[in-house]
Design a protein around this motif. Structure first.
Motif, PDB file in Angstrom:
ATOM      1  N   ASP A  29      35.282  30.787  30.743  1.00  0.00           N
ATOM      2  CA  ASP A  29      36.373  31.501  30.074  1.00  0.00           C
ATOM      3  C   ASP A  29      36.731  32.787  30.824  1.00  0.00           C
ATOM      4  O   ASP A  29      36.827  33.855  30.249  1.00  0.00           O
ATOM      5  N   GLY A  30      36.938  32.644  32.132  1.00  0.00           N
ATOM      6  CA  GLY A  30      37.392  33.783  32.927  1.00  0.00           C
ATOM      7  C   GLY A  30      36.238  34.540  33.549  1.00  0.00           C
ATOM      8  O   GLY A  30      35.148  34.569  33.002  1.00  0.00           O
ATOM      9  N   SER A  31      36.511  35.163  34.704  1.00  0.00           N
ATOM     10  CA  SER A  31      35.467  35.848  35.465  1.00  0.00           C
ATOM     11  C   SER A  31      35.767  37.343  35.550  1.00  0.00           C
ATOM     12  O   SER A  31      36.926  37.751  35.657  1.00  0.00           O
ATOM     13  N   PRO A  32      34.713  38.193  35.544  1.00  0.00           N
ATOM     14  CA  PRO A  32      34.934  39.636  35.663  1.00  0.00           C
ATOM     15  C   PRO A  32      35.338  40.057  37.075  1.00  0.00           C
ATOM     16  O   PRO A  32      35.668  41.208  37.291  1.00  0.00           O
ATOM     17  N   PHE A  33      35.302  39.106  38.029  1.00  0.00           N
ATOM     18  CA  PHE A  33      35.672  39.442  39.407  1.00  0.00           C
ATOM     19  C   PHE A  33      37.117  39.060  39.730  1.00  0.00           C
ATOM     20  O   PHE A  33      37.568  39.235  40.854  1.00  0.00           O
ATOM     21  N   MET A  34      37.839  38.495  38.749  1.00  0.00           N
ATOM     22  CA  MET A  34      39.221  38.061  38.979  1.00  0.00           C
ATOM     23  C   MET A  34      40.082  39.146  39.633  1.00  0.00           C
ATOM     24  O   MET A  34      40.818  38.891  40.569  1.00  0.00           O
ATOM     25  N   LEU A  35      39.997  40.347  39.090  1.00  0.00           N
ATOM     26  CA  LEU A  35      40.889  41.409  39.577  1.00  0.00           C
ATOM     27  C   LEU A  35      40.489  41.922  40.962  1.00  0.00           C
ATOM     28  O   LEU A  35      41.321  42.438  41.693  1.00  0.00           O
ATOM     29  N   GLN A  36      39.211  41.793  41.292  1.00  0.00           N
ATOM     30  CA  GLN A  36      38.751  42.154  42.634  1.00  0.00           C
ATOM     31  C   GLN A  36      39.557  41.367  43.679  1.00  0.00           C
ATOM     32  O   GLN A  36      40.080  41.932  44.634  1.00  0.00           O
ATOM     33  N   TYR A  37      39.667  40.055  43.452  1.00  0.00           N
ATOM     34  CA  TYR A  37      40.391  39.191  44.378  1.00  0.00           C
ATOM     35  C   TYR A  37      41.904  39.321  44.259  1.00  0.00           C
ATOM     36  O   TYR A  37      42.623  39.327  45.234  1.00  0.00           O
ATOM     37  N   SER A  38      42.370  39.334  43.012  1.00  0.00           N
ATOM     38  CA  SER A  38      43.812  39.149  42.827  1.00  0.00           C
ATOM     39  C   SER A  38      44.584  40.458  42.898  1.00  0.00           C
ATOM     40  O   SER A  38      45.773  40.454  43.184  1.00  0.00           O
ATOM     41  N   MET A  39      43.931  41.604  42.655  1.00  0.00           N
ATOM     42  CA  MET A  39      44.684  42.862  42.657  1.00  0.00           C
ATOM     43  C   MET A  39      44.046  43.973  43.499  1.00  0.00           C
ATOM     44  O   MET A  39      44.742  44.658  44.239  1.00  0.00           O
ATOM     45  N   MET A  61      35.534  43.767  50.422  1.00  0.00           N
ATOM     46  CA  MET A  61      35.405  42.367  50.843  1.00  0.00           C
ATOM     47  C   MET A  61      33.947  41.909  50.770  1.00  0.00           C
ATOM     48  O   MET A  61      33.664  40.746  50.474  1.00  0.00           O
ATOM     49  N   ASN A  62      33.015  42.835  51.059  1.00  0.00           N
ATOM     50  CA  ASN A  62      31.581  42.513  51.019  1.00  0.00           C
ATOM     51  C   ASN A  62      30.956  42.676  49.631  1.00  0.00           C
ATOM     52  O   ASN A  62      29.740  42.576  49.482  1.00  0.00           O
ATOM     53  N   PHE A  63      31.765  43.018  48.647  1.00  0.00           N
ATOM     54  CA  PHE A  63      31.244  43.247  47.293  1.00  0.00           C
ATOM     55  C   PHE A  63      30.272  44.424  47.221  1.00  0.00           C
ATOM     56  O   PHE A  63      29.461  44.507  46.303  1.00  0.00           O
ATOM     57  N   GLU A  64      30.351  45.365  48.213  1.00  0.00           N
ATOM     58  CA  GLU A  64      29.538  46.587  48.077  1.00  0.00           C
ATOM     59  C   GLU A  64      30.126  47.470  46.992  1.00  0.00           C
ATOM     60  O   GLU A  64      29.416  48.220  46.319  1.00  0.00           O
ATOM     61  N   ILE A  65      31.443  47.424  46.885  1.00  0.00           N
ATOM     62  CA  ILE A  65      32.088  48.075  45.743  1.00  0.00           C
ATOM     63  C   ILE A  65      32.912  47.008  45.028  1.00  0.00           C
ATOM     64  O   ILE A  65      33.364  46.037  45.637  1.00  0.00           O
ATOM     65  N   ILE A  66      33.047  47.183  43.710  1.00  0.00           N
ATOM     66  CA  ILE A  66      33.828  46.226  42.931  1.00  0.00           C
ATOM     67  C   ILE A  66      34.936  46.996  42.225  1.00  0.00           C
ATOM     68  O   ILE A  66      34.675  48.014  41.573  1.00  0.00           O
ATOM     69  N   GLY A  67      36.145  46.502  42.402  1.00  0.00           N
ATOM     70  CA  GLY A  67      37.270  47.270  41.897  1.00  0.00           C
ATOM     71  C   GLY A  67      38.149  46.489  40.947  1.00  0.00           C
ATOM     72  O   GLY A  67      38.020  45.273  40.774  1.00  0.00           O
ATOM     73  N   THR A  68      39.055  47.213  40.332  1.00  0.00           N
ATOM     74  CA  THR A  68      40.068  46.571  39.491  1.00  0.00           C
ATOM     75  C   THR A  68      41.350  47.392  39.621  1.00  0.00           C
ATOM     76  O   THR A  68      41.409  48.327  40.432  1.00  0.00           O
ATOM     77  N   TYR A  69      42.359  47.021  38.848  1.00  0.00           N
ATOM     78  CA  TYR A  69      43.681  47.627  38.999  1.00  0.00           C
ATOM     79  C   TYR A  69      44.182  47.996  37.603  1.00  0.00           C
ATOM     80  O   TYR A  69      44.304  47.119  36.745  1.00  0.00           O
TER      81      TYR A  69
END
Lengths: 576, 576
Positions: A29-39, A61-69
């Motif tokens: 039911d959705g992933s918490p990493f969606m916005l990392q990739y898409s935005m 890109m290396n997932f050392e930091i995880i971001g959102t928008y």
């Protein structure tokens, strides 16, 4: 969906689609990493300058930091100028001070924001010396990299349960005078430091078009999942005994069930082809953009908005039709149909609520060159011809309907203006008609592209497959004519006699498609792990899986629940 | 809804509605005692003989025993003859042996069955000396009254998560040769011991009609809840700035938003009045039944089926329209809109899936006296008259559409028969048209009853209220004409010029109703505790409540979730 046989340049769409399907298999039911990739990553790629990319892009890109928008706020959505979050520049310290002046200024909804992300791109009103320079993107660290504790002044948390996306970790975010260095404003388009115009808009439109292509593709994919489940279950389920001496038929043999499902197969094909087609236009547009030619930009943006609307709307309705065609069992979460509905319907709201999107599309459409390619038919003289009972005839009729509805809406708008209303009030009063006309334009494009892309594709496949693909195109065309019969009678030269002929041909097509129905959904090629449905697995053991999943319910761990001694027994013994 | 001013004999509807609303306030998502009230007690009242009532009815009324009603099986729904659960009579011991011969014979769905009920009315195939005497009702103790442990041979449990009804405790139930005494078959209609005919059917039809009245009423109530939330929120939410120097307007001022919501108010009125009207017919029918007159029974059953379908279908669609009109916030569970959708859409499936209901309705309709009151218009000669632009004219047009569609469907059926198809296959091929005709009959009844019941009621209220009520009736009539424009053009004598006039009047009605919109939903008179919505509370503090509810999420109990140290940090440090 991935096997449809095209070999064009869709890598990005496919990569995203592959990620989606893996996500679906793992996160359900959705992933918490969606916005990392898409935005998060795409925004850094598109809006950061080279120095900024060096600082953040590789780490992301290396997932050392995880971001959102973070753009949308608790009290503000699509109207960007209404957003309240402030970034006030302090010349002395060369810092921006991010601040949420009200509760309604809190960012609300971004995926991964609640507990996953430690960085965030924040859209805020840039204020320099008291002057507002509009929305600008800032990269803000929100949590400590070692402890993950929210940094001082950062108010971050989870927004609570939603219709779907329970795995997305959607969050809220408020600022209490949070200082970030000047270097944290994304600078690719701001290097002259004037902020007078909004030079980002070109790029923003590009991203918006890209996101809308993926929405069209996503809508087609969710519908393909739902119709796979429903068709397979309809081949397992048996009901009633219309002929006394025969066994109960598979419910897939009932014309009413075929009527609910086969249009789902055809519509998924239509929007998949449309997504690919739109992707090609977007790709060629990017080349135009690089060479400085922006003529087609308003049209493309408008088109992407309209197609986002019709694809999300149609696929949502048909996903729900699939769910309901499975009766009570479609109500079980273990069927995955309720969750697919949640994912599909969300697309009607995010990235521009559908009504707002249509209004924007109309607004944009009036700015471009009037006769740009996909809208050229709007300028054609309407010729009163007889109804032409073929798919190509139906394509033309959809265009006539679009022209007719647009003219009626504009005529109404002008009447309101002549009656003395302000342009804004006249627009508001005719807006129900105007957005209906915009939607009709979208449908004309879908019908036309579905036919023309099938024509291109059909020459590359076997005669047998070709026949079936055209049966689906024809089914789609007739279904839509009967759905939009009022418009077709008013503007498309349809007559009562044609309706009878079309209805009969439609009933024939249902029967022709019946033997291939299961094969057609198998061809969507979803693994059981991705489909994740008790009703829709490839082996057809629907009832066994329903019981197996039920037994996993925590309520089945003990024969008597503790609530009996605590509450029920006192109630039943009259002691409560 | 309770204040609408009627003083007829609706106690049962009202009691059920009051219970519903208290349930909603306490259980939020359905109660495990629903079936005790709605099926267990009524079935004892209707089907038990006096001795059986003495044994179980009082105890049930006092909650000393808690029961449910089990008919549907894992593999079988509306086709009663297909149910597999057996009750084999053993003459020597004077016992019935209940048995589930297959997995698909397991009872599935009954509310309260999982952990709440200790008794159950079970529908099973009665078999005496190898001969099947059809479905009969048996009362079965399933759990020990002291320990609540399932009794020997009883396989009972919970069916797992569902789209909604998380409080209903839906269960499954299987039997392994469970012996029950002869006295446990409900005997009121079986006292001659022959079981040759199915003497229960009269009474069963009566109960079915009653249940369908409550479904119509329930659909209207769920829609009233949804539209209350959406209208109130639309008066709080502000968006965009169409006029540069004015503040952002309430979104309720946009015609597109009014178009989504006001029809919800009108439709809720229409179905509330319809439920009352149907209740009156049911009451007078019960008197007929007692005096042995069954002439109207097939018509009434058919009518109740059709009205169940159109009410659940329309209200579900409009509830969802309300949810989507609230944008992203309508997606939050704290708005209650997703749950209301779940409750509304369930009614499209339970008590006869909507397509199956329409098929049954058609089947019944052909058995009654052809010209019974609510179907009389079907026998009228169709006169080609001009379109009459009034609500009464529109009522007539809906009847013309119903006649026209029925004739077209029957003509198609006969063509298929003439072409050599068996009656069953001909029926199947024209079934899409036939059920569409049945639905059109339902809409003709709704339109006619909404108008005529408002006429009766309007004479008892103030002139101001009367004006608003008729604006709603007119809005409903025009909305439905524009929705069903194709049918109206084909069969209802509508012309293009009429469409323009109606569209303009519709836009005028939206504007006229705007000032009363909030008052109209306040008049539904839901307490905040029952409405249970962050967006729809009476005081309008939508944003504050959204944040307050979010803070209750377990994910907001700690600033850093344990998943960070466990999974995220290793991932981000490259150690996973």
């Amino acid at each position: 969906m991935k096997k449809i046989g095209y070999s064009r340049n869709f890598e990005d769409v496919h990569k995203s689609s592959f990620r989606e399907s893996v996500h679906t298999g793992i996160f359900k039911d959705g992933s918490p990493f969606m916005l990392q990739y898409s935005m998060f990553i795409p925004t850094l790629q598109g809006m950061a300058d080279e120095e900024q990319k060096r600082r953040w892009l590789n780490r992301a890109m290396n997932f050392e930091i995880i971001g959102t928008y973070a753009q949308t706020e608790l009290g503000h959505g699509t109207f960007i100028r209404g957003l309240e979050t402030q970034a006030i520049y302090n010349e002395k310290t060369e810092e921006f001070i991010l601040h949420s002046p009200t509760l309604t200024a809190y960012k609300w909804w971004p995926g991964g924001l609640a507990h996953t992300a430690n960085y965030c791109i924040v859209m805020a009103q840039l204020i320099i010396k008291g002057k507002n320079h509009g929305m600008q993107p800032f990269i803000v660290q929100i949590r400590d990299e070692e402890t993950h504790m929210p940094l001082p002044g950062i108010k971050v948390g989870e927004i609570g349960p939603k219709l779907t996306f329970s795995g997305v970790n959607n969050g809220f975010l408020g600022f209490e005078h949070v200082r970030i260095p000047r270097e944290n404003m994304l600078m690719k388009y701001n290097q002259d430091g004037t902020f007078k115009s909004n030079p980002n808009s070109k790029l923003t439109y590009g991203t918006m078009v890209y996101v809308r292509v993926t929405i069209v593709f996503g809508a087609a994919t969710q519908l393909a999942r739902a119709v796979t489940i429903a068709v397979r279950y309809s081949a397992v389920r048996r009901q009633s005994r219309p002929k006394p001496n025969e066994p109960e038929p598979q419910i897939l043999d009932y014309a009413t069930q075929q009527h609910k499902l086969f249009i789902g197969i055809a519509t998924s094909h239509a929007y998949t082809l449309l997504a690919y087609w739109l992707w090609d236009i977007y790709t060629s547009f990017k080349k135009d953009l690089e060479s400085g030619n922006l003529d087609r930009l308003p049209e493309l943006h408008s088109l992407a908005c309209v197609l986002k609307v019709v694809s999300s709307k149609d696929c949502t309705r048909l996903v729900e039709q699939c769910r309901m065609s499975c009766g009570g069992h479609g109500f079980m979460m273990s069927s995955s149909l309720p969750q697919i509905y949640g994912l599909a319907t969300a697309a009607c709201t995010y990235e521009g609520e559908n009504t707002v999107s249509l209004v924007k599309a109309l607004d944009q459409a009036t700015k471009g060159k009037p006769l740009s390619p996909t809208m050229a038919y709007l300028g054609e003289r309407s010729v009163t011809t007889k109804w032409e009972n073929s798919v190509d005839g139906i394509v033309k009729s959809f265009q006539k309907v679009s022209i007719g509805k647009l003219r009626a809406a504009v005529s109404s708008l002008k009447q309101y203006e002549r009656s003395g209303l302000s342009p804004e009030d006249a627009w508001n009063k005719s807006s129900v008609q105007l957005i209906s006309a915009a939607e009709a334009h979208g449908r004309a494009v879908v019908m036309s592209v579905y036919k023309s892309e099938t024509d291109k594709y059909a020459s590359t496949v076997s005669a047998g497959l070709k026949t079936v693909l055209y049966q689906l195109v024809e089914l789609y065309a007739i279904y839509m004519v009967l759905q939009k019969m009022g418009d077709m009678l008013l503007y498309g030269n349809l007559t009562e006699a044609d309706v009878t002929v079309l209805q009969r041909r439609y009933e024939e097509l249902l029967e022709l498609l019946r033997p291939n129905a299961v094969g057609l959904v198998d061809a969507f090629d979803f693994r059981d792990e991705v489909l994740s449905s008790t009703l829709g697995s490839y082996d057809g053991f629907a009832y066994e899986r329903l019981m197996e999943e039920a037994m996993k319910s925590p309520l089945n761990a003990e024969p008597v629940n503790q609530s009996f001694e605590k509450y029920m027994k006192p109630l039943m013994k009259g002691k409560l």
